[in-house]
Design a protein around this motif. Structure first.
Motif: not given
Lengths: 152, 812
Positions: A131, A134-135, A138, A141, A146, A150, B134-135, B165, B391-392, B414-415, B419, B609, B613-617, B620
Motif C-alpha cells: 500500500m 501504491k500511495w 498515486s 502521478k 505540474q 507546467v 493549461w496547468g 485544477h 477519471w480513470d 491522468w490523475a 483538490h 485505500d 488515499g492510494a488509488e487502486f487500478l 485491481e
C-alpha cells in the motif's frame, strides 16, 4: 542457513525507509499530505522493523558470516521544491520496492523453514508495504505533470 | 405570528409513523406588507443551506419583498428556514457590487465589462501559450451557483482550457459525503429520501447539528418526536446542541475519535447477531475483514478512546441494533474530522450489514452543507468529472470527448482532478498563475488564513473574484466581477435527497451585475473555444439550453436528468433524480433493488485505500468482482494528526449557528439574522472556565501554532477540554482601524482527509487564556442551539416585532 541475512536486509530496509520517510516529510512540510502521511507510514515501518527484530536475532545464531554487498544505499537525503518532491518520492518508492520484494523472499524462506510465526508476520506486513508503494505511485502521478511540464 | 429568531423551528405539527407530514406554510414579508400587496410570486428554493426548501419569492415594484414556503413541495411542505425568511434582504443591500473593478496602482477601481473581461482574456491567452499552459489555470467555485453555471464552467475548464485544477468550496463541506458514497456504493448519490423521517423508528445523528444547519429537516424530525410512535434518537456530538438535548442518548465523544466509536458499535451489532446475514451475503463485499477489524474495539477500549461510559456504547448499539427502520444523518462532525471518509463509510456499513437501505424509513443522508453542492459534484465543476464519471475509465473520457466533440487528450484524466488545497499550494509555488474564484470567500473560510492571504496577495498570481459584494477575498483580487444572485437569474439546483428545483428570475440584478452563467459564457466567447469541427465549444446561451446540454451529459449515468424539463419543474413539487424513461416521476430511494453502481463500467471510482488515499487500478478493481455489491470498508482507528500537548492543551472545534451562513456575505446583511449573532464568541465548558478564571462574557484569547483570535466567552454545555468557535466571522464589517483577529480559521491546521481531501476543521490544539473582564455583559452568542448558556441570567435571543413571521398549519 542464510535466512538471517535476508531478515537483516529487510530489517535494515525498514529502518532506512522509516528514516527516509521522516526526512522527506520534514523537508516537504509545506505539502501537508506528504508531511502527515510520511510520518504515519514511518511509524508503520518502525512497527514492521520491531516485529522482525526477534526473528533476525534468532536466525543470526545459526548464520554464517554476512555476504559482501548485502545492503543497498538508496537514499542520499531529502531535496526541496516541486521537482525535488517528485524525486524524493521516487527514492521512497524504490526503498519501499526493496522492502516489498524482501517480504516476498523472506515469506518464501519462511515456508522453507516451516516457520509459521515468521510467515504470520510476513502476511501481516506485506500488504502494508504494497500500500505504501501504491500511495507513492498515486502521489507521484498527481504531481508529475505540474512539476515537469507546467512549473517554470 | 411567530418570532422565528426566538423560535427558529416554529410551531409543531405532530404526526405519526407512516403518515404524511402535515403542511405548514411560513411567510415573511417586508415591513407592513400583506399578501395582497405582492405583485408576483416567483418560484424558487432555498439558497442558504442544503435542505432544498421550496419557496416563492414575493415581488413588489420590481423588488424582492419577502418569501413564502411552497406547500406543494415534498421537501418542506411549506416551511421556511429562518435564514431564508430574512436572508433575501441582502439582495437589496446598498453595498452590492454594481460595476466591475480592476486593480490600478494597488487599488481596485471601477471599470466597464469590456475592460475587466479584456484583462482576464489577455492574461489567459498569454498563459495558454507554450506547453503546459493549461496547468496555470485554477478555478475555485462554490456550492451556491446553479447547475447550469457549474456545467458551463466545467466544460470551459475541462474541454476549453483542459485544466484539472478545478474545485469548489464543496471541498470544505461535502467532499467526504461524496467520497464515502463513492467508496461504499461505487458512485455518488444519496441513497435516502427525506420521507424516510416519516417512516423510521430510530434516527442516528452523527456529528450533525441538524437543528441549526437544516432547520426544516429538524422540524420534520421534531414533528415525528411529538407525534404517536416517535422514533428513538441517538446523537453523537462533543457539544450540547438542540439535537443532543432532544436525544434519548447523547454520546459527547472526544473530537477526532469517530472511527473508534463506529468500530465499537459495529462490533456490538455483529456480536449480538443484529445484522442481516442474507443481505450481507447477497449484496456486500468485505464482511469477514470488517468483523476482524472491529473485533479489536470492545466497549471498554472505545470508552477509553472516546472518553464516554462503556455502558453508553452498549446502549447506543442496542438502539441501533434493535431498530427496524433506521435513519442516519452524517455531517461535519465526521466530514471535517479525523479519518473523515473512513468513519463516514462505517455509517454506510452499519446500514448495509443491517439491510437498512432502500426502503421506507431505512435511509442514509450523507449530508451536504450547501444548497447546490450536489450540482458542483455532478457537473464536474469540482474534483469530479461531469455525470459522476470515473477519471480513470478511458471509456468515460471517450464519452465526454464525443459529447463535447473534442480530442480525449484535452480532457484532464491522468490523475484525479486537483483538490482545492492543492490548487492553492500550486498557486503558492507559482505554477498556477490565474485563480478564478466564484461565489466563495476563501480568505475567511480556508484553514490557516495568514497563509491563504499571503498566497492571494502574491503579485505573480492573477486573481479573479466573481461575487455579490466586496468580500475579504475580493479585496485581494486583480479583477472583481459583479454577479447576480438567487432571485436575479434562472437555473436549477439539487438538494441532499436528489430533489431538483427550478429557481426563476424574479427581479433584475443591480447596476451592471450579471448572472454567473452569462459571465462564464462571455469568457468562453472571448476565448473563442472551438470544438473539432470549428464550432463554438459552448453551444448554449440561455439557462434552459445549458440545462438541456447537461441532460445529455447525464444520460445513462446514476444522476440521469433526461426526464426533467423546466416546464415539469414549474408549478408543482421538486423531482428527485434519476428521472428518465424508466423513472418518469423521479426516484424516491436509490438501491431499493440492492444493486449498487459498483460495476467496473459504471462506477465513479476504482477505489482508494482509506488510510493513505492510494488509488487502486482498474485491474485491481475488476479482480474484486463487485458485481453490483457494495463495499464494506474496514479501517483501524488512528489518533488525529494534532492532539493537545502542554503548550496547546485544549481542542478547538469550529462550526455554525442557525442565524448565519458561511462567512455572512448574505446573512450578515439581514438585520434580524445579524443582530441575533452579531459577533464571534467562544464556547467553553464551565469546569474549564472555572479553572482558567473565565466568566461568561470575559474576553478570551485562543491560540494555535498558526495564529490567535480573540472572542468573548460563552459558558455552554460543550464537553470539557474542548472549545468551539463559529467560523462565520471575517472582517468585512469591522472598522479597518480596529480589526481584532476573530476568524476561526486563523487557528485551524492545514491538513486533510487522505481520501476526500476535506480539511480537518475539528481538531486543532489550542491554548486558551483570559484577556479581560467582561464586566458582566454576556457574550454576543445566541441563547438558542449549541451556544445556549450553561449559566443563568443571560437574556434570551429574540427578534422582536421586526422578526414576526406567519406560520400557518394546514396551508394559506
Amino acid at each position: 542457513m542464510h535466512l538471517a541475512h535476508y531478515l537483516g536486509l529487510l530489517h535494515r530496509a525498514q529502518v532506512n525507509l522509516a528514516d527516509a520517510l521522516r526526512q522527506v516529510g520534514a523537508s516537504h512540510r509545506d505539502e501537508p499530505d506528504v508531511f502527515h502521511l510520511c510520518h504515519q507510514q514511518a511509524e508503520r515501518c518502525d512497527e514492521y522493523a520491531e516485529l522482525l527484530q526477534p526473528f533476525a536475532a534468532r536466525y543470526a545464531e545459526e548464520a554464517p558470516a554476512e555476504p559482501d554487498r548485502l545492503h543497498s544505499n538508496l537514499f542520499g537525503g531529502a531535496r526541496t521544491g516541486g521537482i525535488g518532491l517528485l524525486r524524493d518520492l521516487q527514492d521512497l518508492y524504490l526503498m519501499a520496492a526493496e522492502c516489498d520484494i524482501c517480504w516476498t523472499v523472506v515469506g518464501q524462506a519462511a515456508y522453507g523453514a516451516r516457520d509459521r510465526d515468521l510467515l504470520a508476520v510476513v502476511q501481516r506486513c506485506e500488504g502494508g508495504t504494497a500500500m505504501q508503494l501504491k500511495w507513492l505511485r498515486s502521489r507521484m502521478k498527481q504531481a508529475a505533470p505540474q512539476a515537469l511540464v507546467v512549473a517554470d | 405570528m411567530v418570532d422565528r429568531i426566538a423560535d427558529p423551528w416554529g410551531p409543531r405539527t405532530p404526526y405519526g409513523s407512516g403518515q404524511e407530514w402535515p403542511v405548514r406554510v411560513d411567510t415573511f414579508l417586508d415591513g407592513d406588507l400583506n399578501a395582497e400587496d405582492v405583485d408576483r410570486w416567483v418560484q424558487s428554493a432555498s439558497i442558504l443551506h442544503s435542505n432544498g426548501d421550496a419557496l416563492d419569492i414575493a415581488v413588489r415594484d420590481g423588488r424582492i419583498v419577502g418569501v413564502r414556503g411552497r406547500a406543494v413541495d415534498r421537501v418542506n411542505r411549506g416551511r421556511v428556514d429562518p435564514k431564508d425568511l430574512y436572508g433575501w434582504q441582502a439582495n437589496n443591500s446598498p453595498d452590492r457590487l454594481t460595476r466591475p473593478l480592476v486593480r490600478e496602482g494597488g487599488r481596485l477601481v471601477e471599470t466597464d465589462w469590456d475592460t475587466a473581461m479584456g484583462r482576464i482574456v489577455a492574461r489567459s491567452k498569454e498563459l495558454l501559450e507554450g506547453p503546459g499552459g493549461w496547468g496555470h489555470f485554477g478555478f475555485y467555485t462554490s456550492g451556491q451557483l446553479f447547475l447550469e453555471e457549474y456545467y458551463t464552467l466545467g466544460v470551459i475548464g475541462k474541454a476549453g482550457l483542459g485544466t484539472p485544477h478545478m474545485d469548489g468550496n464543496t471541498r470544505l463541506c461535502t467532499a467526504t459525503a461524496a467520497a464515502a458514497l463513492k467508496a461504499t456504493f461505487g458512485a455518488d448519490g444519496q441513497p435516502g429520501s427525506y420521507a424516510d423521517v416519516d417512516h423510521c423508528d430510530a434516527i442516528a445523528i452523527w456529528g450533525h447539528n441538524v437543528a441549526e444547519t437544516q432547520t426544516v429537516l429538524w422540524m420534520r424530525m421534531l414533528d415525528r418526536r411529538r407525534g404517536p410512535n416517535p422514533p428513538a434518537l441517538l446523537a453523537v456530538d462533543p457539544r450540547s446542541t438542540a439535537v443532543t438535548r432532544e436525544a434519548d442518548l447523547h454520546l459527547p465523544i472526544r473530537n477526532g475519535t469517530n472511527m473508534a466509536l463506529l468500530n465499537g458499535l459495529l462490533r456490538e451489532v455483529i456480536q449480538h447477531g443484529w445484522y442481516d446475514e442474507a443481505y450481507v451475503d447477497a449484496h456486500t463485499l468485505g464482511f469477514d475483514e470488517l468483523c476482524r477489524t472491529v473485533d479489536g474495539y470492545p466497549p471498554e477500549l472505545v470508552a477509553d478512546i472516546c472518553d464516554i461510559p462503556a455502558a453508553d456504547v452498549r446502549r447506543a448499539a442496542e438502539l441501533l441494533g434493535g431498530s427496524q427502520r433506521l435513519l442516519s444523518t452524517v455531517l461535519q462532525g465526521f466530514y471535517q474530522s479525523n479519518q473523515a471518509t473512513a468513519a463516514s463509510c462505517q455509517v454506510n456499513n452499519l446500514h448495509l450489514i443491517r439491510g437498512m437501505i432502500g426502503r421506507p424509513g431505512a435511509g442514509i443522508y450523507q449530508m451536504n452543507g450547501q444548497p447546490t453542492a450536489q450540482n458542483t459534484r455532478e457537473t464536474g465543476a469540482d474534483g469530479d468529472l461531469p455525470g459522476l464519471r470515473n477519471w480513470d475509465n478511458p471509456e468515460h473520457i471517450a464519452e465526454l470527448a464525443r459529447l463535447w466533440n473534442v480530442e480525449p487528450e484535452v480532457i484532464p484524466h491522468w490523475a484525479p482532478p486537483t483538490h482545492a488545497m492543492q490548487i492553492f499550494r500550486y498557486a503558492e509555488q507559482g505554477s498556477v498563475k490565474l485563480l478564478w474564484i466564484s461565489a466563495t470567500n476563501p480568505a475567511v473560510s480556508l484553514p490557516d488564513l495568514s497563509r491563504i492571504r499571503r498566497i492571494l496577495r502574491q503579485p505573480e498570481l492573477f486573481v479573479v473574484v466573481q461575487d455579490l459584494f466586496l468580500t475579504e477575498t475580493a479585496e485581494l483580487a486583480d479583477v472583481v466581477l459583479p454577479a447576480a444572485t438567487w432571485g436575479e437569474k434562472t437555473g436549477t439546483f439539487t438538494n441532499v435527497d436528489r430533489t431538483v428545483h427550478l429557481s426563476e428570475k424574479a427581479v433584475d440584478p443591480p447596476g451592471e451585475a450579471r448572472a454567473d452563467l452569462d459571465i462564464f459564457l462571455d469568457y468562453a466567447r472571448r476565448m473563442d473555444f472551438r470544438d473539432l469541427d470549428g464550432r463554438p465549444l459552448v453551444k448554449w446561451t440561455t439557462p434552459e439550453e445549458a440545462f438541456e446540454a447537461w441532460q445529455e451529459c447525464s444520460r445513462g449515468r446514476p444522476c440521469d436528468y433526461t426526464g426533467l424539463t423546466y416546464d415539469r419543474l414549474r408549478g408543482g413539487s421538486g423531482i428527485q433524480w434519476p428521472c428518465n424513461d424508466a423513472n418518469p416521476d423521479g426516484t424516491e430511494r436509490l438501491y431499493a433493488d440492492a444493486v449498487f453502481p459498483t460495476d467496473p463500467a459504471v462506477c465513479e471510482t476504482y477505489g482508494q485505500d482509506l488510510d493513505t488515499g492510494a488509488e487502486f487500478l482498474a485491474d485491481e478493481y475488476r479482480a474484486k468482482q463487485p458485481g453490483g455489491r457494495a463495499f464494506l470498508h474496514a479501517v483501524e482507528y488512528r489518533p488525529s494528526p494534532e492532539v493537545p500537548d502542554e503548550e496547546h492543551p485544549m481542542l478547538l472545534t469550529t462550526g455554525r449557528t442557525v442565524y448565519q451562513f458561511h462567512t455572512r456575505t448574505k446573512t450578515g446583511r439581514a438585520p434580524q439574522l445579524n443582530s441575533a449573532a452579531p459577533d464571534v464568541w467562544v464556547e467553553l465548558n464551565p469546569a474549564d472556565a472555572g479553572r482558567l478564571g473565565i466568566a461568561e462574557g470575559d474576553l478570551v484569547g485562543i491560540a494555535s501554532p498558526r495564529g490567535a483570535v480573540q472572542a468573548r466567552a460563552r459558558l455552554s454545555g460543550i464537553r470539557p477540554g474542548v472549545v468551539f468557535l463559529p467560523f462565520h466571522y471575517g472582517w468585512f464589517d469591522q472598522d479597518p482601524a480596529d480589526r481584532t483577529p476573530r476568524a476561526a480559521n486563523e487557528l485551524t491546521i492545514t491538513a486533510w482527509d487522505p481520501v476526500s481531501k476535506q480539511p480537518l476543521f475539528k481538531v486543532a490544539a489550542v491554548a486558551v487564556t483570559r484577556l479581560a473582564d467582561g464586566g458582566g455583559v454576556p457574550a454576543p452568542a445566541p441563547t438558542v442551539g449549541g451556544s445556549a448558556p450553561a449559566v443563568a441570567g443571560v437574556p434570551a435571543t429574540v427578534g422582536g416585532p421586526a422578526a414576526e413571521a406567519n406560520s400557518r398549519a394546514g396551508g394559506e
